[in-house]
Design a protein around this motif. Structure first.
Motif, mmCIF file in Angstrom:
data_model
loop_
_atom_site.group_PDB
_atom_site.id
_atom_site.type_symbol
_atom_site.label_atom_id
_atom_site.label_comp_id
_atom_site.label_asym_id
_atom_site.label_seq_id
_atom_site.Cartn_x
_atom_site.Cartn_y
_atom_site.Cartn_z
ATOM 1 N N THR A 175 0.841 -1.194 0.000
ATOM 2 C CA THR A 175 0.000 0.000 0.000
ATOM 3 C C THR A 175 0.878 1.247 0.000
ATOM 4 O O THR A 175 2.104 1.157 0.097
ATOM 5 C CB THR A 175 -0.909 0.053 1.249
ATOM 6 O OG1 THR A 175 -0.106 0.341 2.401
ATOM 7 C CG2 THR A 175 -1.632 -1.276 1.473
ATOM 8 N N ASN A 176 0.225 2.379 -0.083
ATOM 9 C CA ASN A 176 0.942 3.653 0.033
ATOM 10 C C ASN A 176 0.842 4.218 1.450
ATOM 11 O O ASN A 176 0.885 5.433 1.645
ATOM 12 C CB ASN A 176 0.400 4.663 -0.991
ATOM 13 C CG ASN A 176 0.787 4.284 -2.409
ATOM 14 O OD1 ASN A 176 1.927 3.914 -2.662
ATOM 15 N ND2 ASN A 176 -0.163 4.351 -3.322
ATOM 16 N N ILE A 177 0.708 3.315 2.405
ATOM 17 C CA ILE A 177 0.696 3.691 3.816
ATOM 18 C C ILE A 177 2.020 3.247 4.418
ATOM 19 O O ILE A 177 2.375 2.065 4.334
ATOM 20 C CB ILE A 177 -0.460 3.024 4.576
ATOM 21 C CG1 ILE A 177 -1.793 3.316 3.893
ATOM 22 C CG2 ILE A 177 -0.484 3.482 6.037
ATOM 23 C CD1 ILE A 177 -2.922 2.416 4.354
ATOM 24 N N PRO A 242 4.829 12.905 1.683
ATOM 25 C CA PRO A 242 4.847 11.996 0.534
ATOM 26 C C PRO A 242 6.257 11.704 0.024
ATOM 27 O O PRO A 242 6.475 10.681 -0.633
ATOM 28 C CB PRO A 242 4.032 12.761 -0.522
ATOM 29 C CG PRO A 242 3.103 13.626 0.271
ATOM 30 C CD PRO A 242 3.926 14.056 1.451
ATOM 31 N N LEU A 243 7.218 12.575 0.316
ATOM 32 C CA LEU A 243 8.581 12.371 -0.175
ATOM 33 C C LEU A 243 9.273 11.177 0.489
ATOM 34 O O LEU A 243 10.283 10.694 -0.026
ATOM 35 C CB LEU A 243 9.419 13.633 0.053
ATOM 36 C CG LEU A 243 8.920 14.928 -0.590
ATOM 37 C CD1 LEU A 243 9.942 16.030 -0.410
ATOM 38 C CD2 LEU A 243 8.603 14.734 -2.069
ATOM 39 N N SER A 244 8.736 10.699 1.602
ATOM 40 C CA SER A 244 9.376 9.595 2.327
ATOM 41 C C SER A 244 8.780 8.238 1.955
ATOM 42 O O SER A 244 8.837 7.298 2.743
ATOM 43 C CB SER A 244 9.219 9.816 3.839
ATOM 44 O OG SER A 244 7.864 9.686 4.223
ATOM 45 N N SER A 245 8.223 8.137 0.762
ATOM 46 C CA SER A 245 7.424 6.972 0.383
ATOM 47 C C SER A 245 8.168 5.638 0.398
ATOM 48 O O SER A 245 7.551 4.579 0.476
ATOM 49 C CB SER A 245 6.809 7.197 -1.006
ATOM 50 O OG SER A 245 7.813 7.538 -1.940
ATOM 51 N N ALA A 246 9.492 5.636 0.326
ATOM 52 C CA ALA A 246 10.252 4.378 0.346
ATOM 53 C C ALA A 246 10.770 4.034 1.736
ATOM 54 O O ALA A 246 11.493 3.055 1.902
ATOM 55 C CB ALA A 246 11.427 4.448 -0.633
ATOM 56 N N THR A 247 10.382 4.832 2.727
ATOM 57 C CA THR A 247 10.820 4.588 4.100
ATOM 58 C C THR A 247 9.657 4.032 4.902
ATOM 59 O O THR A 247 8.688 4.745 5.186
ATOM 60 C CB THR A 247 11.317 5.895 4.758
ATOM 61 O OG1 THR A 247 12.374 6.442 3.978
ATOM 62 C CG2 THR A 247 11.818 5.634 6.165
ATOM 63 N N THR A 248 9.717 2.750 5.237
ATOM 64 C CA THR A 248 8.663 2.136 6.045
ATOM 65 C C THR A 248 9.226 0.936 6.798
ATOM 66 O O THR A 248 10.226 0.339 6.386
ATOM 67 C CB THR A 248 7.456 1.726 5.174
ATOM 68 O OG1 THR A 248 6.351 1.392 6.029
ATOM 69 C CG2 THR A 248 7.789 0.553 4.273
ATOM 70 N N GLY A 249 8.612 0.666 7.931
ATOM 71 C CA GLY A 249 9.084 -0.442 8.761
ATOM 72 C C GLY A 249 10.414 -0.154 9.422
ATOM 73 O O GLY A 249 11.103 -1.062 9.881
ATOM 74 N N ALA A 250 10.764 1.130 9.518
ATOM 75 C CA ALA A 250 12.093 1.507 9.991
ATOM 76 C C ALA A 250 12.057 2.069 11.406
ATOM 77 O O ALA A 250 11.068 2.661 11.837
ATOM 78 C CB ALA A 250 12.714 2.534 9.048
ATOM 79 N N ALA A 251 13.164 1.889 12.108
ATOM 80 C CA ALA A 251 13.396 2.539 13.404
ATOM 81 C C ALA A 251 14.428 3.626 13.156
ATOM 82 O O ALA A 251 15.615 3.342 12.976
ATOM 83 C CB ALA A 251 13.895 1.531 14.432
#
Length: 263
Positions: A175-177, A242-251
């Motif tokens: 998703t985009n979340i 929206p610019l951080s779209s590739a950053t997820t699941g990160a600490a």
């Protein structure tokens, strides 16, 4: 840089002061509509007045809620049924000697520090999925990794946020979340916080009290000072965009290098 936050709606919990307030201010500066939160209407009103003095065209509202009370969380959700950005910042801390900290205190801390984020995320993720866009950010702490021996309950709750954010990010794969945790280190509090009291008792400056704390408790600090709330907020505001779209699941650490690890 335009972080493309105009038209986005954000809720920042625990935001009448400190890091939460700085996050709200950063989001407002980028054009987002922000709902701030505190336990009293008076604190919320004061914070809104300060925010509007700094950002005159700010779209900012407040909702009072005590996150130790489920009914007040439910009332907040009823008043604000959907958001684009959720910043789970509210939290409590304090010295908790392990052997004298009873079940009641453990459950109370867990209720505020962990279940607040669980309940809000569980609700708001549904609307985010319908729009296929959203940002959920958990404000953890370097204490999630460096568990303080005098604040074990706090450290445990902040470690729980790391597991929660990573698991939720995986649940929302494709998703985009995005879901991330931000880990502040020692950060300047309004009025000096507990260090203001320590400074008064010892007849030293707040800065001297903070430096003594770093030397004794956080000697691994690389910046060798307390961070400003705005420095932490800058990272959070970017992660909300929206610019951080590739950053997820990160600490993501804003700890001044306190965590003594390369990754």
């Amino acid at each position: 840089m335009d972080l493309q936050l105009k038209g986005k709606t954000a809720l920042v919990t625990g935001s009448t002061g400190g890091i939460g307030y700085a996050i709200a201010l950063g989001l407002l500066k980028e054009g987002a509509k922000v709902y701030i939160n505190g336990r009293t209407e008076e604190r919320i009103h004061q914070a809104i007045q300060r925010l509007k003095s700094l950002v005159p065209d700010a779209e900012v509202k407040g909702i009072a809620a005590d996150f130790s009370k489920v009914e007040e969380v439910e009332a907040l959700i009823a008043e604000l049924p959907a958001v684009d950005i959720l910043v789970n910042n509210v939290g409590i801390y304090g010295d908790r000697p392990f052997e004298s900290t009873d079940d009641r205190q453990w459950f109370f801390d867990f209720e505020v520090n962990v279940m607040s984020g669980v309940r809000l995320s569980r609700h708001y993720v549904a609307a985010m999925k319908k729009k296929n866009w959203g940002r959920i950010i958990f404000i953890s702490s370097e204490s999630a990794i460096n568990i303080p021996e005098d604040m074990i309950t706090y450290g445990v709750t902040k470690t729980a946020y790391l597991g929660l954010s990573r698991g939720l990010a995986k649940y929302l794969k494709g998703t985009n979340i995005t879901v991330n945790a931000v880990l502040p280190g020692p950060t300047v509090a309004e009025g000096g916080g507990m260090f203001g009291e320590i400074a008064r008792k010892k007849g030293i400056t707040v800065e001297e009290a903070q430096l003594a704390f770093l030397k004794e408790k956080r000697n691994s600090s690389i910046i060798r000072r307390f961070a400003e709330a705005e420095e932490v907020a800058n990272l959070v505001v970017y992660v909300a965009s929206p610019l951080s779209s590739a950053t997820t699941g990160a600490a993501l650490r804003a700890d001044g290098g306190v965590v003594d690890a390369a990754f």
